[in-house]
Design a protein around this motif. Structure first.
Motif, PDB file in Angstrom:
ATOM      1  N   LEU A   7       0.699  -1.268   0.051  1.00  0.00           N
ATOM      2  CA  LEU A   7       0.064  -0.063  -0.014  1.00  0.00           C
ATOM      3  C   LEU A   7       0.874   1.330  -0.045  1.00  0.00           C
ATOM      4  O   LEU A   7       0.448   2.196  -0.542  1.00  0.00           O
ATOM      5  CB  LEU A   7      -0.786  -0.042   1.151  1.00  0.00           C
ATOM      6  N   ALA A   8       1.922   1.280   0.655  1.00  0.00           N
ATOM      7  CA  ALA A   8       2.784   2.385   0.682  1.00  0.00           C
ATOM      8  C   ALA A   8       3.718   2.530  -0.681  1.00  0.00           C
ATOM      9  O   ALA A   8       3.793   3.667  -1.321  1.00  0.00           O
ATOM     10  CB  ALA A   8       4.204   2.279   1.654  1.00  0.00           C
ATOM     11  N   GLN A   9       3.956   1.567  -1.471  1.00  0.00           N
ATOM     12  CA  GLN A   9       4.453   1.443  -2.873  1.00  0.00           C
ATOM     13  C   GLN A   9       3.429   2.154  -3.607  1.00  0.00           C
ATOM     14  O   GLN A   9       3.756   3.108  -4.636  1.00  0.00           O
ATOM     15  CB  GLN A   9       4.779   0.115  -3.194  1.00  0.00           C
ATOM     16  N   ALA A  10       2.110   1.912  -3.562  1.00  0.00           N
ATOM     17  CA  ALA A  10       1.017   2.186  -4.328  1.00  0.00           C
ATOM     18  C   ALA A  10       0.779   3.609  -4.069  1.00  0.00           C
ATOM     19  O   ALA A  10       0.009   4.442  -4.987  1.00  0.00           O
ATOM     20  CB  ALA A  10      -0.288   1.595  -4.068  1.00  0.00           C
ATOM     21  N   GLY A  11       1.237   4.430  -3.139  1.00  0.00           N
ATOM     22  CA  GLY A  11       0.943   5.863  -2.598  1.00  0.00           C
ATOM     23  C   GLY A  11      -0.014   5.985  -1.654  1.00  0.00           C
ATOM     24  O   GLY A  11      -0.448   6.872  -1.288  1.00  0.00           O
ATOM     25  N   GLY A  12      -0.801   4.988  -1.390  1.00  0.00           N
ATOM     26  CA  GLY A  12      -1.836   4.955  -0.413  1.00  0.00           C
ATOM     27  C   GLY A  12      -1.553   5.524   1.004  1.00  0.00           C
ATOM     28  O   GLY A  12      -2.181   6.187   1.703  1.00  0.00           O
ATOM     29  N   ILE A  13      -0.330   4.859   1.533  1.00  0.00           N
ATOM     30  CA  ILE A  13      -0.159   5.410   2.964  1.00  0.00           C
ATOM     31  C   ILE A  13       0.176   6.891   3.108  1.00  0.00           C
ATOM     32  O   ILE A  13      -0.303   7.643   4.047  1.00  0.00           O
ATOM     33  CB  ILE A  13       1.194   4.794   3.495  1.00  0.00           C
ATOM     34  N   GLU A  14       1.189   7.309   1.819  1.00  0.00           N
ATOM     35  CA  GLU A  14       1.046   8.592   2.007  1.00  0.00           C
ATOM     36  C   GLU A  14      -0.118   9.530   1.801  1.00  0.00           C
ATOM     37  O   GLU A  14      -0.104  10.674   2.369  1.00  0.00           O
ATOM     38  CB  GLU A  14       2.481   8.992   0.896  1.00  0.00           C
ATOM     39  N   ALA A  15      -0.751   9.018   0.877  1.00  0.00           N
ATOM     40  CA  ALA A  15      -2.091   9.833   0.798  1.00  0.00           C
ATOM     41  C   ALA A  15      -2.995   9.858   1.902  1.00  0.00           C
ATOM     42  O   ALA A  15      -3.442  10.895   2.271  1.00  0.00           O
ATOM     43  CB  ALA A  15      -3.053   8.991  -0.368  1.00  0.00           C
ATOM     44  N   MET A  16      -2.869   8.762   2.427  1.00  0.00           N
ATOM     45  CA  MET A  16      -3.905   8.757   3.873  1.00  0.00           C
ATOM     46  C   MET A  16      -3.028   9.673   4.949  1.00  0.00           C
ATOM     47  O   MET A  16      -3.743  10.573   5.618  1.00  0.00           O
ATOM     48  CB  MET A  16      -3.755   7.349   4.533  1.00  0.00           C
ATOM     49  N   ASP A  73      -8.552   3.793  -6.002  1.00  0.00           N
ATOM     50  CA  ASP A  73      -8.132   5.006  -6.791  1.00  0.00           C
ATOM     51  C   ASP A  73      -8.698   6.257  -6.130  1.00  0.00           C
ATOM     52  O   ASP A  73      -8.004   7.463  -6.158  1.00  0.00           O
ATOM     53  CB  ASP A  73      -8.952   4.934  -8.049  1.00  0.00           C
ATOM     54  N   ALA A  74      -9.973   6.268  -5.240  1.00  0.00           N
ATOM     55  CA  ALA A  74     -10.364   7.290  -4.558  1.00  0.00           C
ATOM     56  C   ALA A  74      -9.374   7.662  -3.530  1.00  0.00           C
ATOM     57  O   ALA A  74      -9.562   9.046  -3.276  1.00  0.00           O
ATOM     58  CB  ALA A  74     -11.998   7.102  -4.081  1.00  0.00           C
ATOM     59  N   VAL A  75      -8.770   7.002  -2.793  1.00  0.00           N
ATOM     60  CA  VAL A  75      -7.825   7.356  -1.807  1.00  0.00           C
ATOM     61  C   VAL A  75      -6.750   7.908  -2.447  1.00  0.00           C
ATOM     62  O   VAL A  75      -6.180   8.885  -1.954  1.00  0.00           O
ATOM     63  CB  VAL A  75      -7.353   6.006  -1.071  1.00  0.00           C
ATOM     64  N   LEU A  76      -5.958   7.473  -3.576  1.00  0.00           N
ATOM     65  CA  LEU A  76      -5.041   8.152  -4.271  1.00  0.00           C
ATOM     66  C   LEU A  76      -5.333   9.288  -4.900  1.00  0.00           C
ATOM     67  O   LEU A  76      -4.296  10.124  -5.210  1.00  0.00           O
ATOM     68  CB  LEU A  76      -4.363   6.929  -5.124  1.00  0.00           C
ATOM     69  N   ALA A  77      -6.657   9.521  -5.268  1.00  0.00           N
ATOM     70  CA  ALA A  77      -6.781  10.835  -5.899  1.00  0.00           C
ATOM     71  C   ALA A  77      -6.511  11.989  -5.207  1.00  0.00           C
ATOM     72  O   ALA A  77      -6.451  11.828  -4.148  1.00  0.00           O
ATOM     73  CB  ALA A  77      -8.073  10.783  -6.280  1.00  0.00           C
ATOM     74  N   PRO A  78      -6.312  13.142  -5.651  1.00  0.00           N
ATOM     75  CA  PRO A  78      -5.704  14.195  -5.136  1.00  0.00           C
ATOM     76  C   PRO A  78      -6.980  15.116  -4.252  1.00  0.00           C
ATOM     77  O   PRO A  78      -6.555  15.448  -3.171  1.00  0.00           O
ATOM     78  CB  PRO A  78      -5.322  15.373  -6.083  1.00  0.00           C
ATOM     79  N   GLY A 131      -9.967  -1.939  -2.387  1.00  0.00           N
ATOM     80  CA  GLY A 131      -9.689  -1.729  -3.715  1.00  0.00           C
ATOM     81  C   GLY A 131      -8.659  -2.417  -4.090  1.00  0.00           C
ATOM     82  O   GLY A 131      -8.708  -2.785  -5.524  1.00  0.00           O
ATOM     83  N   TYR A 132      -7.481  -2.807  -3.527  1.00  0.00           N
ATOM     84  CA  TYR A 132      -6.417  -3.429  -3.955  1.00  0.00           C
ATOM     85  C   TYR A 132      -6.681  -4.870  -4.268  1.00  0.00           C
ATOM     86  O   TYR A 132      -6.644  -5.519  -5.256  1.00  0.00           O
ATOM     87  CB  TYR A 132      -5.074  -3.441  -2.638  1.00  0.00           C
ATOM     88  N   MET A 133      -7.468  -5.338  -3.391  1.00  0.00           N
ATOM     89  CA  MET A 133      -8.111  -6.660  -3.483  1.00  0.00           C
ATOM     90  C   MET A 133      -8.891  -6.955  -4.785  1.00  0.00           C
ATOM     91  O   MET A 133      -8.823  -7.936  -5.727  1.00  0.00           O
ATOM     92  CB  MET A 133      -8.954  -7.406  -2.183  1.00  0.00           C
ATOM     93  N   ALA A 134      -9.622  -6.226  -5.174  1.00  0.00           N
ATOM     94  CA  ALA A 134     -10.611  -5.922  -6.300  1.00  0.00           C
ATOM     95  C   ALA A 134      -9.653  -6.024  -7.522  1.00  0.00           C
ATOM     96  O   ALA A 134     -10.006  -6.573  -8.571  1.00  0.00           O
ATOM     97  CB  ALA A 134     -11.546  -4.961  -6.150  1.00  0.00           C
ATOM     98  N   LYS A 135      -8.713  -5.166  -7.399  1.00  0.00           N
ATOM     99  CA  LYS A 135      -7.827  -4.992  -8.505  1.00  0.00           C
ATOM    100  C   LYS A 135      -6.866  -6.323  -8.776  1.00  0.00           C
ATOM    101  O   LYS A 135      -6.813  -6.762  -9.993  1.00  0.00           O
ATOM    102  CB  LYS A 135      -6.788  -3.813  -8.524  1.00  0.00           C
ATOM    103  N   GLN A 136      -6.350  -6.721  -7.653  1.00  0.00           N
ATOM    104  CA  GLN A 136      -5.612  -8.040  -7.920  1.00  0.00           C
ATOM    105  C   GLN A 136      -6.387  -9.069  -8.042  1.00  0.00           C
ATOM    106  O   GLN A 136      -5.990 -10.150  -8.959  1.00  0.00           O
ATOM    107  CB  GLN A 136      -4.871  -8.249  -6.384  1.00  0.00           C
TER     108      GLN A 136
END
Length: 198
Positions: A7-16, A73-78, A131-136
């Protein structure tokens, strides 16, 4: 690599972290404390304990209904994360706000982080995981061995039996939370919620 790193690599941790106004290290620490319960909730859905005979197929359908890969995607969005969707996910996997509160309080006790902050993290994390599980998992949810079944098994560290438990995907924390050794810490946390209310 564990789920927090993914999740950190995907940018999720930073977005949160930026949404909640905390340093990424704090967001990561909170995520590591909360993820075992969130994954346990999804595992409960997948094993059909809550979903009748739904099982993994039911979990795939549920992820789709909740927003599928769009949740990540919603979490990663600006723009700010629509946490209402995350609360819907939590409602499905935990069943009650009491469980969410207990999960946050339990994580606060382990990390020293504020339980109010952890409660804010829960819906965002739930959206990321769903979201990650749905994509994977893609369209293979019905497959059981591949798709969501394999993904949940690898995230939970083993095929879901008591032997591997949650150790693999989450390090020692999953084992620490899993008091009865059944591979799923969520039932133990729900038990704690029951004791706190009783």
């Amino acid at each position: 690599m564990n789920l927090t790193d993914i999740l950190a690599q995907a940018g999720g941790i930073e977005a949160m972290a930026s949404q909640l106004g905390v340093p990424p290290a704090v967001a990561k620490q909170g995520a590591e404390a909360l993820l075992p319960a969130i994954l346990g909730g999804f595992k409960k859905q997948a094993t059909g304990a809550e979903a009748g005979a739904g099982g993994l197929g039911g979990l795939g359908g549920l992820l789709g209904q909740l927003g599928g890969g769009g949740l990540l995607d919603a979490v990663l969005a600006p723009q700010p994360t629509p946490v209402g969707q995350g609360n819907d996910v939590l409602g499905q996997i935990f069943g009650s706000k009491d469980v969410s509160r207990t999960v946050a309080d339990h994580a606060a006790g382990q990390t020293g982080l504020d339980s109010g902050l952890l409660k804010q993290m829960l819906p965002i994390l739930a959206m990321m995981v769903a979201g990650y599980m749905a994509k994977q998992g893609g369209g293979q949810a019905q497959g059981g061995s591949g798709g969501l079944g394999g993904l949940l098994g690898s995230l939970l560290g083993g095929g879901g039996g008591a032997s591997g438990g949650l150790g693999g995907g989450l390090g020692g924390l999953g084992k620490m939370l899993d008091m009865d050794g059944d591979g799923n810490p969520l039932d133990d946390i729900i038990g704690m919620a029951g004791k706190l209310r009783g």
